[in-house]
Write a protein that holds these residues in place. Sequence first.
Motif, PDB file in Angstrom:
ATOM      1  N   UNK A 114      11.041   7.702   2.208  1.00 40.75           N
ATOM      2  CA  UNK A 114      10.581   9.089   2.286  1.00 40.75           C
ATOM      3  C   UNK A 114       9.090   9.237   1.965  1.00 40.75           C
ATOM      4  N   UNK A 115       8.613   8.456   1.021  1.00 47.31           N
ATOM      5  CA  UNK A 115       7.197   8.509   0.636  1.00 47.31           C
ATOM      6  C   UNK A 115       6.304   8.342   1.861  1.00 47.31           C
ATOM      7  N   UNK A 116       6.613   7.358   2.675  1.00 47.22           N
ATOM      8  CA  UNK A 116       5.769   7.039   3.817  1.00 47.22           C
ATOM      9  C   UNK A 116       5.963   8.024   4.967  1.00 47.22           C
ATOM     10  N   UNK A 117       7.192   8.474   5.138  1.00 49.88           N
ATOM     11  CA  UNK A 117       7.436   9.462   6.198  1.00 49.88           C
ATOM     12  C   UNK A 117       6.686  10.755   5.899  1.00 49.88           C
ATOM     13  N   UNK A 118       6.721  11.151   4.637  1.00 48.67           N
ATOM     14  CA  UNK A 118       6.036  12.403   4.284  1.00 48.67           C
ATOM     15  C   UNK A 118       4.523  12.236   4.329  1.00 48.67           C
ATOM     16  N   UNK A 119       4.041  11.072   3.987  1.00 44.48           N
ATOM     17  CA  UNK A 119       2.606  10.829   4.071  1.00 44.48           C
ATOM     18  C   UNK A 119       2.134  10.997   5.509  1.00 44.48           C
ATOM     19  N   UNK A 148       0.843  -1.193   0.000  1.00 43.92           N
ATOM     20  CA  UNK A 148       0.000   0.000   0.000  1.00 43.92           C
ATOM     21  C   UNK A 148       0.877   1.240   0.000  1.00 43.92           C
ATOM     22  N   UNK A 149       0.422   2.237  -0.734  1.00 42.50           N
ATOM     23  CA  UNK A 149       1.120   3.518  -0.776  1.00 42.50           C
ATOM     24  C   UNK A 149       0.070   4.610  -0.941  1.00 42.50           C
ATOM     25  N   UNK A 150       0.517   5.858  -0.954  1.00 43.07           N
ATOM     26  CA  UNK A 150      -0.420   6.982  -1.081  1.00 43.07           C
ATOM     27  C   UNK A 150      -0.787   7.220  -2.545  1.00 43.07           C
ATOM     28  N   UNK A 151      -1.929   7.848  -2.743  1.00 38.00           N
ATOM     29  CA  UNK A 151      -2.331   8.234  -4.102  1.00 38.00           C
ATOM     30  C   UNK A 151      -1.376   9.274  -4.675  1.00 38.00           C
ATOM     31  N   UNK A 152      -1.262   9.260  -5.998  1.00 41.29           N
ATOM     32  CA  UNK A 152      -0.329  10.166  -6.689  1.00 41.29           C
ATOM     33  C   UNK A 152      -0.678  11.631  -6.477  1.00 41.29           C
ATOM     34  N   UNK A 153      -1.972  11.940  -6.350  1.00 38.29           N
ATOM     35  CA  UNK A 153      -2.346  13.358  -6.311  1.00 38.29           C
ATOM     36  C   UNK A 153      -1.918  14.070  -5.030  1.00 38.29           C
ATOM     37  N   UNK A 154      -1.351  13.333  -4.093  1.00 33.52           N
ATOM     38  CA  UNK A 154      -0.831  13.985  -2.888  1.00 33.52           C
ATOM     39  C   UNK A 154       0.530  14.625  -3.148  1.00 33.52           C
ATOM     40  N   UNK A 155       1.117  14.297  -4.286  1.00 33.52           N
ATOM     41  CA  UNK A 155       2.379  14.931  -4.650  1.00 33.52           C
ATOM     42  C   UNK A 155       3.547  14.539  -3.779  1.00 33.52           C
ATOM     43  N   UNK A 184      -8.078   7.124   4.222  1.00 33.62           N
ATOM     44  CA  UNK A 184      -8.626   7.382   2.894  1.00 33.62           C
ATOM     45  C   UNK A 184      -7.546   7.612   1.841  1.00 33.62           C
ATOM     46  N   UNK A 185      -6.290   7.676   2.236  1.00 33.80           N
ATOM     47  CA  UNK A 185      -5.251   8.018   1.266  1.00 33.80           C
ATOM     48  C   UNK A 185      -4.309   6.874   0.921  1.00 33.80           C
ATOM     49  N   UNK A 186      -4.648   5.664   1.322  1.00 28.60           N
ATOM     50  CA  UNK A 186      -3.813   4.522   0.967  1.00 28.60           C
ATOM     51  C   UNK A 186      -4.479   3.741  -0.156  1.00 28.60           C
ATOM     52  N   UNK A 187      -3.679   3.346  -1.128  1.00 28.51           N
ATOM     53  CA  UNK A 187      -4.178   2.510  -2.212  1.00 28.51           C
ATOM     54  C   UNK A 187      -3.269   1.291  -2.348  1.00 28.51           C
ATOM     55  N   UNK A 188      -3.908   0.233  -2.855  1.00 24.54           N
ATOM     56  CA  UNK A 188      -3.174  -1.021  -3.020  1.00 24.54           C
ATOM     57  C   UNK A 188      -2.511  -1.022  -4.390  1.00 24.54           C
ATOM     58  N   UNK A 189      -1.253  -1.402  -4.438  1.00 22.10           N
ATOM     59  CA  UNK A 189      -0.556  -1.509  -5.721  1.00 22.10           C
ATOM     60  C   UNK A 189       0.032  -2.906  -5.849  1.00 22.10           C
ATOM     61  N   UNK A 190       0.071  -3.373  -7.070  1.00 20.33           N
ATOM     62  CA  UNK A 190       0.622  -4.684  -7.380  1.00 20.33           C
ATOM     63  C   UNK A 190       1.272  -4.598  -8.765  1.00 20.33           C
ATOM     64  N   UNK A 191       2.401  -5.206  -8.981  1.00 23.25           N
ATOM     65  CA  UNK A 191       3.142  -6.058  -8.055  1.00 23.25           C
ATOM     66  C   UNK A 191       3.745  -5.254  -6.902  1.00 23.25           C
TER      67      UNK A 191
END
Lengths: 179, 393
Positions: free
Chosen positions: B148-153, B131-138, B162-169
């Motif tokens: 860094x992605x997760x720390x900044x989120x 899981x990661x954040x949606x792209x529109x959060x910049x 509401x801001x986590x999305x599932x990504x695969x692979x």
Amino acid sequence: MKKVSLVAAAAVATVLWGGTAQAIVVKNFRQIAASFYSATGVSMNDPDVAAFVKKTETRLPQVGEIEEISSPAILAITQLAGIFCEKMIATDAAIPLGGRRHTHSQVDFERPARLFTREVKESVVREYADLFWNREVTEEEQASLLSTFDTVAPGADTLRTLKILCTTMASSVDTYVSE
Amino acid sequence: MLCRTLLSLVTLGVIFQTGPSFQQKAQALTVTNTEYAQKLFLRISGVSLRRSDPRLAEMTAHIEAGEFEDAARIAMESEEFYSVTLRNLSAPMSARDESPLTVFNDFQATFLGAVRDNLDARTLLTGDYRYEAYDDLGLPPATLDSNLHYEELAARSVGLKRNLRKVSPQWFELPVAAGLLTSRTWGEQHLSAGTNRRAVEFTFKQFLCREMPEVRDRGLPLSRIRRDVDRTPGGDADVFNNECRTCHAVLDGLTGAFARLDFKDDRIVHTGNLFVAAKMNQNSHVYPEGFRVLDDSWVNHATRNHNEQIGWTGQLKGSGPRAFGEMVANSRGFSQCMVQRAFRAVCPKQDLSQPLLNELTDRFESEEYRLNDMFAFVSSHPSCVRRPDAALR
């Protein structure tokens, strides 16, 4: 200073360990911060508050055990309460009377606190009790808090007087002891 | 002066402990529906539900109708369930030092997302997703070489639920995926330096709720114990047989699962299917006759005596981290551990007896190991939060 600190710690110990200590659950740093955000409506993106929360989190209970309540923890909670209260009061002060949410509904921020009527003071105490304790204030508590208000008000402006009252109530054991 | 004021406030604040509510709560003989709703919300989210909040009335209505799980689900919709309660649970699991202060990372994000989306818990150790954040959060992109992605989120405080999305692979760069076991965080914490034994040790600790001293066993096969383990420490073979062997037979038997993985240059690396990480065969001079790691095969030797209680099912040997994760995730021990963790998270200080644990675990397994459902029925169980007095309902 050391004496007051010891008195505070002893009071906490008496209250907490004297009773059903085994079942006592203390909020941890995340729960404490979240509780303050939720109660005061302060934005999580306020940089001052966020920075202070980050700065104090190592002094706050980590896992929620009663043994984690120490003098530094109590001081940190009080400091946190202070900054949240300050922000909340400042926000409400900028909103005209009648347009505020559930706190300071009767407060005229232009008026010196020492001139507040008893009715206004009681409403502030009731609102803070609802906010931080989620219950009605008792008569004894009301009397003590009004006495605090009356002691502080002559020497402090309205914002500072409210901040002291708010901080006193927000940092009480009720807010960080879950059960 | 400021110090005196602050300390005076502390003293006053302490004296205004709780008025009647604290002592009364401790000694109350009856619980109203509203009080139950407030307690349930507090347990699930970590924050109080204000009397004027419309959710209190909704929860109370469900409770009056005997729909306790539905009441719990209202509380579980709160952002605080994710940003406070689930983070409290997952943060220590994601770090070697098990610090509650561990910064937000892909391990925690994936755990939160899996609960939100009611995924099968077993996929936490087998899934090819994160899981990661949606792209529109910049935010900076989520990559294998940076957290860094997760720390900044987390720092943005925009709401995790509401801001986590599932990504695969899970990671394009890796040819293997095993849920949290191949998260960047897991690699950073347990595949960096060392011999990759830590990855097995912490799998047992975090997902079977068992420390190595509980798992060690005497008389296990020597065949997989690697060459870096001295067979006569201090000149005494008995020390090896009675101490070292008891853990290493288990650890070394399973470490092969991670043989092709390493954490170098701030990222998880895979050696490819022809080689294993150099660390797997380091210090081979210590006991040259020991086991030489040539591939990612593994064998589970923690199957006898007290380890029967782990309740292994399916294959007890295999290759790679996914098969290893599958073995662990399909054990009774995994189900019990997940239930235990959920119970401790939302029912602090409450007694989790073995019969209760069995009851909750049975239900968890029978309902397809769904994580969100588990939190709902655990938190609303009468052993977690005392139910309202029947006469008041």
